[in-house]
Design a protein around this motif. Structure first.
Motif, PDB file in Angstrom:
ATOM      1  N   ASP A   1     154.129 182.602  25.573  1.00  0.00           N
ATOM      2  CA  ASP A   1     154.227 183.961  26.116  1.00  0.00           C
ATOM      3  C   ASP A   1     152.907 184.707  25.958  1.00  0.00           C
ATOM      4  O   ASP A   1     152.471 185.389  26.880  1.00  0.00           O
ATOM      5  N   LEU A   2     152.293 184.579  24.782  1.00  0.00           N
ATOM      6  CA  LEU A   2     151.010 185.251  24.557  1.00  0.00           C
ATOM      7  C   LEU A   2     149.933 184.690  25.479  1.00  0.00           C
ATOM      8  O   LEU A   2     149.103 185.434  26.006  1.00  0.00           O
ATOM      9  N   GLY A   3     149.958 183.383  25.696  1.00  0.00           N
ATOM     10  CA  GLY A   3     149.006 182.766  26.613  1.00  0.00           C
ATOM     11  C   GLY A   3     149.162 183.302  28.025  1.00  0.00           C
ATOM     12  O   GLY A   3     148.178 183.584  28.717  1.00  0.00           O
ATOM     13  N   THR A   4     150.416 183.473  28.445  1.00  0.00           N
ATOM     14  CA  THR A   4     150.671 184.025  29.775  1.00  0.00           C
ATOM     15  C   THR A   4     150.179 185.463  29.867  1.00  0.00           C
ATOM     16  O   THR A   4     149.603 185.866  30.887  1.00  0.00           O
ATOM     17  N   LEU A   5     150.375 186.245  28.815  1.00  0.00           N
ATOM     18  CA  LEU A   5     149.859 187.618  28.804  1.00  0.00           C
ATOM     19  C   LEU A   5     148.339 187.628  28.952  1.00  0.00           C
ATOM     20  O   LEU A   5     147.775 188.419  29.705  1.00  0.00           O
ATOM     21  N   GLY A   6     147.675 186.735  28.227  1.00  0.00           N
ATOM     22  CA  GLY A   6     146.217 186.642  28.330  1.00  0.00           C
ATOM     23  C   GLY A   6     145.772 186.229  29.722  1.00  0.00           C
ATOM     24  O   GLY A   6     144.807 186.780  30.267  1.00  0.00           O
ATOM     25  N   GLU A   7     146.471 185.277  30.318  1.00  0.00           N
ATOM     26  CA  GLU A   7     146.147 184.843  31.675  1.00  0.00           C
ATOM     27  C   GLU A   7     146.340 185.986  32.671  1.00  0.00           C
ATOM     28  O   GLU A   7     145.537 186.150  33.593  1.00  0.00           O
ATOM     29  N   ASN A   8     147.400 186.772  32.479  1.00  0.00           N
ATOM     30  CA  ASN A   8     147.643 187.920  33.355  1.00  0.00           C
ATOM     31  C   ASN A   8     146.487 188.912  33.277  1.00  0.00           C
ATOM     32  O   ASN A   8     146.031 189.440  34.303  1.00  0.00           O
ATOM     33  N   LEU A   9     146.012 189.183  32.062  1.00  0.00           N
ATOM     34  CA  LEU A   9     144.899 190.110  31.876  1.00  0.00           C
ATOM     35  C   LEU A   9     143.642 189.599  32.590  1.00  0.00           C
ATOM     36  O   LEU A   9     142.977 190.334  33.304  1.00  0.00           O
ATOM     37  N   VAL A  10     143.339 188.319  32.412  1.00  0.00           N
ATOM     38  CA  VAL A  10     142.131 187.746  33.012  1.00  0.00           C
ATOM     39  C   VAL A  10     142.249 187.709  34.539  1.00  0.00           C
ATOM     40  O   VAL A  10     141.290 188.037  35.247  1.00  0.00           O
ATOM     41  N   ALA A  11     143.427 187.363  35.055  1.00  0.00           N
ATOM     42  CA  ALA A  11     143.624 187.346  36.509  1.00  0.00           C
ATOM     43  C   ALA A  11     143.426 188.744  37.090  1.00  0.00           C
ATOM     44  O   ALA A  11     142.763 188.919  38.118  1.00  0.00           O
ATOM     45  N   GLU A  12     143.977 189.746  36.405  1.00  0.00           N
ATOM     46  CA  GLU A  12     143.807 191.134  36.855  1.00  0.00           C
ATOM     47  C   GLU A  12     142.331 191.525  36.826  1.00  0.00           C
ATOM     48  O   GLU A  12     141.815 192.144  37.756  1.00  0.00           O
ATOM     49  N   TRP A  13     141.636 191.160  35.767  1.00  0.00           N
ATOM     50  CA  TRP A  13     140.211 191.486  35.634  1.00  0.00           C
ATOM     51  C   TRP A  13     139.400 190.813  36.746  1.00  0.00           C
ATOM     52  O   TRP A  13     138.520 191.436  37.345  1.00  0.00           O
ATOM     53  N   LEU A  14     139.695 189.546  37.027  1.00  0.00           N
ATOM     54  CA  LEU A  14     138.990 188.847  38.102  1.00  0.00           C
ATOM     55  C   LEU A  14     139.225 189.526  39.454  1.00  0.00           C
ATOM     56  O   LEU A  14     138.296 189.687  40.243  1.00  0.00           O
ATOM     57  N   GLU A  15     140.466 189.928  39.705  1.00  0.00           N
ATOM     58  CA  GLU A  15     140.766 190.635  40.949  1.00  0.00           C
ATOM     59  C   GLU A  15     139.974 191.943  41.047  1.00  0.00           C
ATOM     60  O   GLU A  15     139.481 192.298  42.112  1.00  0.00           O
ATOM     61  N   GLN A  16     139.841 192.634  39.921  1.00  0.00           N
ATOM     62  CA  GLN A  16     139.045 193.863  39.907  1.00  0.00           C
ATOM     63  C   GLN A  16     137.586 193.584  40.230  1.00  0.00           C
ATOM     64  O   GLN A  16     136.891 194.433  40.787  1.00  0.00           O
ATOM     65  N   GLN A  17     137.119 192.393  39.881  1.00  0.00           N
ATOM     66  CA  GLN A  17     135.734 192.005  40.157  1.00  0.00           C
ATOM     67  C   GLN A  17     135.566 191.497  41.584  1.00  0.00           C
ATOM     68  O   GLN A  17     134.475 191.099  41.969  1.00  0.00           O
ATOM     69  N   GLY A  18     136.651 191.473  42.368  1.00  0.00           N
ATOM     70  CA  GLY A  18     136.583 191.049  43.759  1.00  0.00           C
ATOM     71  C   GLY A  18     136.947 189.596  44.013  1.00  0.00           C
ATOM     72  O   GLY A  18     136.772 189.089  45.118  1.00  0.00           O
ATOM     73  N   TRP A  19     137.454 188.908  43.009  1.00  0.00           N
ATOM     74  CA  TRP A  19     137.833 187.515  43.154  1.00  0.00           C
ATOM     75  C   TRP A  19     139.256 187.412  43.704  1.00  0.00           C
ATOM     76  O   TRP A  19     140.113 188.239  43.401  1.00  0.00           O
ATOM     77  N   GLU A  20     139.508 186.360  44.469  1.00  0.00           N
ATOM     78  CA  GLU A  20     140.844 186.076  44.975  1.00  0.00           C
ATOM     79  C   GLU A  20     141.460 184.984  44.106  1.00  0.00           C
ATOM     80  O   GLU A  20     140.859 183.922  43.914  1.00  0.00           O
ATOM     81  N   ILE A  21     142.634 185.239  43.574  1.00  0.00           N
ATOM     82  CA  ILE A  21     143.320 184.244  42.759  1.00  0.00           C
ATOM     83  C   ILE A  21     144.033 183.285  43.711  1.00  0.00           C
ATOM     84  O   ILE A  21     144.952 183.679  44.434  1.00  0.00           O
ATOM     85  N   LEU A  22     143.612 182.028  43.707  1.00  0.00           N
ATOM     86  CA  LEU A  22     144.217 181.023  44.581  1.00  0.00           C
ATOM     87  C   LEU A  22     145.426 180.376  43.939  1.00  0.00           C
ATOM     88  O   LEU A  22     146.377 180.010  44.628  1.00  0.00           O
ATOM     89  N   HIS A  23     145.358 180.190  42.628  1.00  0.00           N
ATOM     90  CA  HIS A  23     146.458 179.513  41.940  1.00  0.00           C
ATOM     91  C   HIS A  23     146.480 179.910  40.474  1.00  0.00           C
ATOM     92  O   HIS A  23     145.440 180.156  39.880  1.00  0.00           O
ATOM     93  N   ARG A  24     147.687 179.949  39.934  1.00  0.00           N
ATOM     94  CA  ARG A  24     147.888 180.197  38.494  1.00  0.00           C
ATOM     95  C   ARG A  24     148.644 179.012  37.912  1.00  0.00           C
ATOM     96  O   ARG A  24     149.573 178.496  38.523  1.00  0.00           O
ATOM     97  N   GLN A  25     148.245 178.580  36.748  1.00  0.00           N
ATOM     98  CA  GLN A  25     148.892 177.486  36.026  1.00  0.00           C
ATOM     99  C   GLN A  25     149.094 176.263  36.927  1.00  0.00           C
ATOM    100  O   GLN A  25     150.181 175.707  37.027  1.00  0.00           O
ATOM    101  N   TYR A  26     148.004 175.841  37.571  1.00  0.00           N
ATOM    102  CA  TYR A  26     148.041 174.649  38.420  1.00  0.00           C
ATOM    103  C   TYR A  26     148.223 173.433  37.520  1.00  0.00           C
ATOM    104  O   TYR A  26     147.468 173.225  36.570  1.00  0.00           O
ATOM    105  N   ARG A  27     149.236 172.621  37.824  1.00  0.00           N
ATOM    106  CA  ARG A  27     149.547 171.450  37.005  1.00  0.00           C
ATOM    107  C   ARG A  27     149.498 170.176  37.845  1.00  0.00           C
ATOM    108  O   ARG A  27     149.910 170.168  38.993  1.00  0.00           O
TER     109      ARG A  27
END
Length: 189
Positions: free
Chosen positions: A34-60
């Protein structure tokens, strides 16, 4: 309210719920995933703020998992297009390490061992084999280190909201998450 405004509002609602969904448990019952997912959410949000497009999350795949796969350009190349020789955006494979206080592995950096790097590399190759449209993009492996501390309060909302380009902290559930470091091109083959 125009369609652009309603799209932004819906996007903001989705981001708020994604950061708080995994953090609604008490500190004692929240597990590492759960904590890892929270951290990933924060980083994904930060990347989006920097203008990045999130193509995939937790690709397995059979080789492993990549936390975030993002497509974009670095801030320097956006401000000065002549700096970069890249005709195509950069494809970033991001490993996120979320750690509580008193961790043993330098905030997560030591957990990105040579073995882990090899698994990430193989996983990225599998991803690229499924997306030939991205074959001309430069690729890199980034590492994001997130610090997680109990906040002492339980909230259903992000405080402060992640709206500014330099926002690097969020309050989710009972935790204060802070992006401690974002290391571009942290390793190569």
């Amino acid at each position: 309210m125009g369609s652009d405004d309603s799209s932004k509002l819906n996007s903001t609602r989705k981001r708020s719920s994604s950061l708080t969904d995994a953090g609604s448990n008490s500190p004692q019952s929240t597990n590492s995933r759960d904590l890892g997912t929270l951290g990933e959410n924060l980083v994904a949000e930060w990347l989006e703020q920097q203008g990045w497009e999130i193509l995939h999350r937790q690709y397995r795949c059979r080789w492993g998992e990549i936390d975030i796969i993002a497509l974009g350009r670095d801030e320097a190349s956006q401000k000065n297009p002549g700096i970069s020789n890249h005709q195509f955006p950069i494809l970033a494979f991001v490993e996120v390490k979320t750690r509580r206080r008193g961790n043993w592995d330098a905030g997560g950096m030591l957990a990105v061992s040579a073995t882990k790097q090899a698994k990430l590399w193989q996983t990225a190759e599998i991803f690229l084999s499924t997306r030939p449209d991205l074959a001309n993009n430069s690729c890199r492996f980034d590492v994001a280190l997130v610090r997680c501390e109990p906040s002492g309060q339980n909230t259903k909302h992000i405080i402060p909201p992640l709206t500014g380009p330099n926002s690097q902290s969020a309050l989710a559930g009972n935790y204060l998450l802070t992006l401690q470091a974002y290391i571009r091109s942290a390793f190569s083959d």
